[in-house]
Write a protein that holds these residues in place. Structure first.
Motif, PDB file in Angstrom:
ATOM      1  N   THR A 377       0.839  -1.198   0.000  1.00 25.41           N
ATOM      2  CA  THR A 377       0.000   0.000   0.000  1.00 25.41           C
ATOM      3  C   THR A 377       0.867   1.239   0.000  1.00 25.41           C
ATOM      4  OG1 THR A 377      -1.786   1.157   1.188  1.00 25.41           O
ATOM      5  CG2 THR A 377      -0.093   0.116   2.522  1.00 25.41           C
ATOM      6  N   LEU A 378       0.284   2.346  -0.422  1.00 23.67           N
ATOM      7  CA  LEU A 378       0.892   3.665  -0.251  1.00 23.67           C
ATOM      8  C   LEU A 378       0.156   4.471   0.807  1.00 23.67           C
ATOM      9  CD1 LEU A 378       1.697   4.680  -3.953  1.00 23.67           C
ATOM     10  CD2 LEU A 378       3.271   3.831  -2.203  1.00 23.67           C
ATOM     11  N   ASN A 379      -0.866   3.862   1.431  1.00 21.61           N
ATOM     12  CA  ASN A 379      -1.640   4.539   2.475  1.00 21.61           C
ATOM     13  C   ASN A 379      -2.230   3.484   3.409  1.00 21.61           C
ATOM     14  OD1 ASN A 379      -3.380   5.984   4.115  1.00 21.61           O
ATOM     15  ND2 ASN A 379      -4.404   7.075   2.442  1.00 21.61           N
ATOM     16  N   PHE A 387     -10.365  -0.650   2.670  1.00 19.55           N
ATOM     17  CA  PHE A 387     -10.464  -0.080   1.331  1.00 19.55           C
ATOM     18  C   PHE A 387      -9.053   0.124   0.766  1.00 19.55           C
ATOM     19  CE2 PHE A 387     -11.832   3.691  -1.456  1.00 19.55           C
ATOM     20  CZ  PHE A 387     -12.308   2.854  -2.448  1.00 19.55           C
ATOM     21  N   PRO A 388      -8.273  -0.984   0.660  1.00 20.77           N
ATOM     22  CA  PRO A 388      -6.874  -0.844   0.244  1.00 20.77           C
ATOM     23  C   PRO A 388      -6.742  -0.306  -1.172  1.00 20.77           C
ATOM     24  CG  PRO A 388      -7.547  -3.148   0.223  1.00 20.77           C
ATOM     25  CD  PRO A 388      -8.663  -2.390   0.863  1.00 20.77           C
ATOM     26  N   ASP A 389      -5.634   0.420  -1.387  1.00 18.51           N
ATOM     27  CA  ASP A 389      -5.387   0.928  -2.732  1.00 18.51           C
ATOM     28  C   ASP A 389      -5.011  -0.218  -3.656  1.00 18.51           C
ATOM     29  OD1 ASP A 389      -3.299   0.901  -0.922  1.00 18.51           O
ATOM     30  OD2 ASP A 389      -2.317   2.686  -1.670  1.00 18.51           O
ATOM     31  N   THR A 390      -5.340  -0.068  -4.915  1.00 16.12           N
ATOM     32  CA  THR A 390      -5.099  -1.120  -5.895  1.00 16.12           C
ATOM     33  C   THR A 390      -3.750  -0.917  -6.574  1.00 16.12           C
ATOM     34  OG1 THR A 390      -6.099   0.107  -7.729  1.00 16.12           O
ATOM     35  CG2 THR A 390      -7.576  -1.222  -6.345  1.00 16.12           C
ATOM     36  N   VAL A 391      -3.282  -1.968  -7.231  1.00 18.53           N
ATOM     37  CA  VAL A 391      -2.032  -1.882  -7.983  1.00 18.53           C
ATOM     38  C   VAL A 391      -2.130  -0.805  -9.056  1.00 18.53           C
ATOM     39  CG1 VAL A 391      -0.619  -3.122  -9.674  1.00 18.53           C
ATOM     40  CG2 VAL A 391      -1.264  -4.228  -7.522  1.00 18.53           C
ATOM     41  N   ASP A 392      -3.260  -0.741  -9.747  1.00 19.26           N
ATOM     42  CA  ASP A 392      -3.416   0.248 -10.811  1.00 19.26           C
ATOM     43  C   ASP A 392      -3.408   1.669 -10.261  1.00 19.26           C
ATOM     44  OD1 ASP A 392      -3.481  -1.736 -12.703  1.00 19.26           O
ATOM     45  OD2 ASP A 392      -5.671  -1.840 -12.807  1.00 19.26           O
ATOM     46  N   GLU A 393      -3.875   1.866  -9.039  1.00 20.61           N
ATOM     47  CA  GLU A 393      -3.769   3.179  -8.411  1.00 20.61           C
ATOM     48  C   GLU A 393      -2.325   3.489  -8.041  1.00 20.61           C
ATOM     49  OE1 GLU A 393      -7.437   4.347  -5.703  1.00 20.61           O
ATOM     50  OE2 GLU A 393      -6.907   2.247  -5.365  1.00 20.61           O
ATOM     51  N   SER A 405       4.732  12.157   1.294  1.00 23.78           N
ATOM     52  CA  SER A 405       3.374  12.142   0.741  1.00 23.78           C
ATOM     53  C   SER A 405       2.798  10.734   0.653  1.00 23.78           C
ATOM     54  CB  SER A 405       3.363  12.795  -0.648  1.00 23.78           C
ATOM     55  OG  SER A 405       4.113  12.013  -1.572  1.00 23.78           O
ATOM     56  N   THR A 406       3.537   9.744   1.160  1.00 20.07           N
ATOM     57  CA  THR A 406       3.059   8.359   1.144  1.00 20.07           C
ATOM     58  C   THR A 406       3.187   7.743   2.531  1.00 20.07           C
ATOM     59  OG1 THR A 406       5.233   7.430   0.573  1.00 20.07           O
ATOM     60  CG2 THR A 406       3.792   8.089  -1.258  1.00 20.07           C
ATOM     61  N   ASP A 407       2.451   6.671   2.733  1.00 23.35           N
ATOM     62  CA  ASP A 407       2.438   5.935   4.003  1.00 23.35           C
ATOM     63  C   ASP A 407       2.525   4.448   3.651  1.00 23.35           C
ATOM     64  OD1 ASP A 407       2.061   5.752   6.873  1.00 23.35           O
ATOM     65  OD2 ASP A 407       0.051   5.008   6.457  1.00 23.35           O
ATOM     66  N   PRO A 408       3.701   3.986   3.181  1.00 22.02           N
ATOM     67  CA  PRO A 408       3.762   2.697   2.480  1.00 22.02           C
ATOM     68  C   PRO A 408       3.991   1.477   3.371  1.00 22.02           C
ATOM     69  CG  PRO A 408       5.506   4.246   1.775  1.00 22.02           C
ATOM     70  CD  PRO A 408       4.942   4.732   3.066  1.00 22.02           C
ATOM     71  N   HIS A 409       3.613   0.347   2.807  1.00 16.61           N
ATOM     72  CA  HIS A 409       3.998  -0.967   3.321  1.00 16.61           C
ATOM     73  C   HIS A 409       4.210  -1.866   2.107  1.00 16.61           C
ATOM     74  CE1 HIS A 409       4.771  -3.980   6.150  1.00 16.61           C
ATOM     75  NE2 HIS A 409       3.771  -3.797   6.986  1.00 16.61           N
ATOM     76  N   TYR A 410       5.065  -2.890   2.279  1.00 16.86           N
ATOM     77  CA  TYR A 410       5.348  -3.758   1.139  1.00 16.86           C
ATOM     78  C   TYR A 410       4.468  -5.010   1.177  1.00 16.86           C
ATOM     79  CZ  TYR A 410       8.733  -6.432   4.145  1.00 16.86           C
ATOM     80  OH  TYR A 410       9.337  -7.183   5.121  1.00 16.86           O
ATOM     81  N   PRO A 411       4.354  -5.722   0.046  1.00 14.61           N
ATOM     82  CA  PRO A 411       3.511  -6.918  -0.010  1.00 14.61           C
ATOM     83  C   PRO A 411       4.079  -8.048   0.849  1.00 14.61           C
ATOM     84  CG  PRO A 411       3.978  -6.102  -2.222  1.00 14.61           C
ATOM     85  CD  PRO A 411       4.893  -5.380  -1.287  1.00 14.61           C
ATOM     86  N   LEU A 669      -9.203   9.715   3.279  1.00 14.35           N
ATOM     87  CA  LEU A 669      -8.150   8.762   2.912  1.00 14.35           C
ATOM     88  C   LEU A 669      -7.313   9.220   1.719  1.00 14.35           C
ATOM     89  CD1 LEU A 669     -10.200   5.457   3.361  1.00 14.35           C
ATOM     90  CD2 LEU A 669      -8.575   6.494   4.963  1.00 14.35           C
ATOM     91  N   LYS A 670      -7.135  10.539   1.601  1.00 19.91           N
ATOM     92  CA  LYS A 670      -6.355  11.142   0.529  1.00 19.91           C
ATOM     93  C   LYS A 670      -6.961  10.862  -0.852  1.00 19.91           C
ATOM     94  CE  LYS A 670      -1.580  12.215  -0.639  1.00 19.91           C
ATOM     95  NZ  LYS A 670      -0.165  11.863  -0.504  1.00 19.91           N
ATOM     96  N   LEU A 671      -8.239  10.505  -0.864  1.00 17.54           N
ATOM     97  CA  LEU A 671      -8.933  10.233  -2.116  1.00 17.54           C
ATOM     98  C   LEU A 671      -9.838  11.388  -2.518  1.00 17.54           C
ATOM     99  CD1 LEU A 671      -9.946   6.526  -1.454  1.00 17.54           C
ATOM    100  CD2 LEU A 671      -8.156   7.341  -3.001  1.00 17.54           C
ATOM    101  N   VAL A 672     -10.557  11.924  -1.523  1.00 16.19           N
ATOM    102  CA  VAL A 672     -11.498  13.012  -1.762  1.00 16.19           C
ATOM    103  C   VAL A 672     -11.283  14.055  -0.679  1.00 16.19           C
ATOM    104  CG1 VAL A 672     -13.917  13.690  -1.905  1.00 16.19           C
ATOM    105  CG2 VAL A 672     -13.198  11.447  -2.758  1.00 16.19           C
TER     106      VAL A 672
END
Length: 774
Positions: A377-379, A387-393, A405-411, A669-672
């Motif tokens: 994830t980046l958030n 509501f995890p972010d998708t790969v395409d996002e 500007s990100t809050d990441p974790h790896y797979p 969630l940095k979406l809207v």
């Protein structure tokens, strides 16, 4: 052999004979009898200062430095065959010992509690993280005073003590500026503290505590928390060394690296560009080969199959590979950067002339994490709201990964590779969850440099080790409280004898319903699927002395041995307070029946400049009807700035003035980013500026609420927006709760730059939960 947080210790050996003059099993010891002479005047009297002096450390007592890294797996450090550059930790290992059979609890708070107290985590009420406490003795989420920390013991034996970095041992009911502080670091034996109380924090904009006070987020250019923590550690140690008090020090440094959010300077991330393009399956295999070459694993060890649910790298599409590889590069840069900072700390010890007689231990609190799930994830707040972010996002924003500007974790596939060669991850009782790196360096005493030790040991063995090498007894009473027994076995016998037989006889495990036990070279283990029947759990059996990677399950061939170990597990579980078993995760944290940090009220009053109100202590506003009212005075020249806010870059809300207009922004969630703004400038003078939210709809998985927001000035509606989307939680882990008069940390809205301190007069802010008063 496990990973998540790394630890460093500094110690000097003290002869036990130096302690014979005073009994130190009761702390504090009785005040010595006055042995001077009292005459009519001082001229015919003899002074004796001993009753007024604190207890001195034993002659030659060591310094103790503990450095903890977080979520670092058995197969991630270079000196354990990992693919990430850790030259300073590797150098430490080359001058000391590496343990390939060392174990933790599989989770952060329980591991830290076991490390600092020398007791099993259930026995000291720490079955899981503090925020997941339940109303049972094994999981109150609060270490009892009958389990004094090694810091408390050493402090009362003449040490200076300090803690820096991640704590995560404060009960969730004490996350307030009003305490209680008895389970904050200064209440647990430390004289100084600088760090963060919770399980994680933003590395670029952390929520920090100094001693017992919440402080503002540092804002200097290029700031990173790991650098800051090491800077403070060096400064604290230098302060002690420049004053010749004769007191040794105990320093506990627990870095946020490499727990999510994965934050690293860009130049460290770029070092790993292309280094993981071969994918997690190949990286895992390559690590295993290096481990055999290094002697970390025996030549006949076998690599178990991939963990269930991990997709083979060859089956991934191009976008998946791009995203997954980048997130691993960010993790690698985070660990590499932490290693560089630890190198500065070790150099400082050299320059101070204290390195030679300093015992340094490096360990991790649990295995590499599975919490990034399939895609990473980046958030991470999106994860927590289902509501995890998708790969395409994510593929559209990869250049920013690891930045502020990100809050990441790896797979979790990379977590699997990071735990090579073991099965499963952090939170699990298979070896991947609880087998960690453990490095010891002590130039004055350990002469076999670069050697490997295979004796079986656990975090509960560290305190007995420190007591032995410092020549101190196990205390029976501390501050008037009878102490629980310590089940651990000192590891000091392994320092000079690599062939010595393991002195530890058994060790039980339980984490989130999964269970295991090791005894005399054999291990029984079962992974428990959440919400399934415990009676359906399949127990496995491994002869770990011959099969350290847990490759060959012998349960069917040796049912008697399995039954013997399962019986022993129940006995140990009963003695240590493991029952009742509990496989809940987020549900524990969200349990509405638990005690709270602050008593609920209909109306709360807050003031400009007051400390942040942690989400665990703040009124629960998300999805609840409420009114926020700021009582302000606008000067003739106008004013702007934040009146009240909660959260940050990745979600939250903010009530603020900008260019004279009143705004309420809700960042979903940095979406809207919904912005409700007054049409007119707020004139000079005294005003009440209000935002009233009324919920209209609730949704689960993803968790969010819809509702209507009305802005009012002096009781008159000036703006309205319907259908505002509000998440179920924001910053619940990082701790960015309510703030008044400024927005420290990351900005909730990019309409301003943090902290955007209010420039007018803010007399108070009231928050009313429920309908407004008529």
């Amino acid at each position: 052999m496990k990973a998540r947080s790394l630890i460093i210790f500094a110690v000097l050996l003290v002869p036990a004979a130096s302690l014979q003059a005073q009994d130190r099993t009761v702390l504090p010891p009785p005040t010595p009898e006055f042995k001077g002479k009292i005459g009519e005047t001082y001229k015919d009297s003899t002074p004796d200062f001993s009753p007024a002096l604190p207890l001195s450390a034993p002659k030659g007592a060591p310094n103790v430095l503990i450095v903890v890294l977080d979520d670092v797996g058995f197969g991630q450090l270079g000196c354990y065959g990992g693919p990430i550059g850790t030259p300073n930790i590797d150098k430490l290992a080359a001058g000391g010992l590496r343990y390939n059979n060392f174990h933790t609890t599989a989770l952060c708070s329980p591991s830290r509690a076991a490390l600092l107290t020398g007791r099993n985590h259930h026995a000291i009420s720490m079955a899981a993280i503090t925020e997941a406490a339940t109303g049972f003795p094994g999981n109150y989420g609060s270490i009892p005073k009958s389990a004094a920390t090694i810091a408390e013991v050493l402090k009362q034996n003449g040490y200076n003590t300090m803690a820096l970095g991640k704590w995560h041992l404060t009960p969730y009911t004490a996350y307030t500026a009003a305490g209680p502080f008895d389970r904050w670091p200064l209440g647990m034996g430390f004289e100084k503290y600088y760090g963060f109380l919770g399980g994680e924090t933003d590395q670029w904009a952390p929520l920090l505590i100094q001693d017992n006070t919440m402080i503002e987020t540092p804002r200097r250019p290029g700031y990173h928390l790991t650098t800051d923590l090491v800077d403070h550690t060096i400064a604290y140690i230098r302060d002690l060394q420049q004053t010749s008090t004769g007191r040794p020090f105990f320093t506990y440094l627990a870095l946020g690296a490499c727990h999510a959010p994965l934050h690293a300077p860009k130049e460290y991330i770029e070092k790993y560009k292309g280094k993981f393009d071969q994918g997690w399956d190949k990286v895992r295999e390559e690590t295993f080969v290096r481990q055999k070459t290094l002697g970390i694993m025996p030549p006949d060890a076998k690599l178990p199959p991939s963990n269930p649910g991990i997709q083979p790298w060859v089956e991934l599409n191009d976008n998946q590979r791009k995203v997954y590889t980048k997130l691993q590069e960010v993790f690698a840069g985070f660990l590499d950067h932490a290693d560089h900072q630890l190198g500065r700390l070790l150099t400082a010890l050299d320059n101070l002339g204290i390195r030679d007689n300093t015992l340094v231990i490096v360990v991790s609190d649990n295995g590499a994490s599975q919490e990034g799930l399939r895609d990473g994830t980046l958030n991470t707040d999106r994860f927590r709201n289902y509501f995890p972010d998708t790969v395409d996002e994510m593929v559209k924003n990869l250049d920013a990964a690891g930045s502020a500007s990100t809050d990441p974790h790896y797979p979790m596939g990379w977590g699997m590779a990071g735990n090579a060669p073991f099965k499963r991850w952090k939170q699990d009782t298979h070896a991947g969850g609880n087998t960690d790196p453990f490095i010891v360096s002590w130039p004055a005493k350990i002469k076999e440099h670069g050697a490997i030790r295979s004796q079986y040991h656990h975090l509960v063995d560290v305190v007995p080790t420190l007591l032995e090498v410092t020549g101190l007894p196990v205390p029976t009473s501390v501050n008037g409280v009878k102490q629980q027994p310590m089940p651990g076995v000192s590891m000091a016998y392994t320092f000079a004898d690599g062939s010595a037989k393991t002195r530890k006889q058994s060790q039980y495990y339980e984490m989130l319903g999964s269970r295991a036990i090791w005894a005399d070279g054999w291990k029984a283990v079962t992974w428990h699927k959440k919400d399934s029947d415990y009676g359906d759990d399949k127990w496995e059996l491994y002869h770990t002395d011959e099969d350290p990677s847990e490759f060959t399950d012998l349960a069917a061939k040796k049912p008697e041995k399995l039954a013997e170990l399962m019986k022993l597990w129940r006995e140990e579980a009963g003695k240590n307070g493991v029952f009742p078993l509990d496989d809940r995760r987020y549900e524990r944290v969200a349990d509405p029946t638990r005690p709270v940090a602050a008593l609920p009220k209909d109306e709360y009053t807050y003031y400009h400049g007051a400390s942040i109100v942690h989400p665990l202590a703040a009124p629960q506003l998300l999805g609840v009807e409420h009114t926020i009212t700021a009582h302000v005075t606008i000067p003739q020249k106008g004013a702007e700035g934040v009146l009240a806010c909660t959260g940050g870059e990745f979600g939250g809300w903010s009530l603020f003035l900008k260019n004279g207009n009143l705004h309420y922004v809700h960042n979903y969630l940095k979406l809207v980013e919904a912005d409700v703004v007054s049409p007119d400038v707020i004139p000079a003078g005294k005003h009440t500026l209000s935002a009233h939210f009324t919920p209209t709809q609730k949704n689960l998985k993803p968790d969010y609420f819809l509702g209507d927001l009305v802005l009012s000035v002096d009781g008159k509606k000036v703006a309205e927006k319907k259908g505002i989307k509000m998440a179920g939680q924001y910053s619940s882990v990082t701790g960015y709760g309510l703030l008044f008069g400024r927005n420290t940390g990351t900005p909730v809205s990019h309409q301003y730059e943090a902290p955007f301190t209010f420039s007018g007069e803010l007399a108070k802010v009231t928050i009313r939960v429920g309908p407004p008063l008529k």
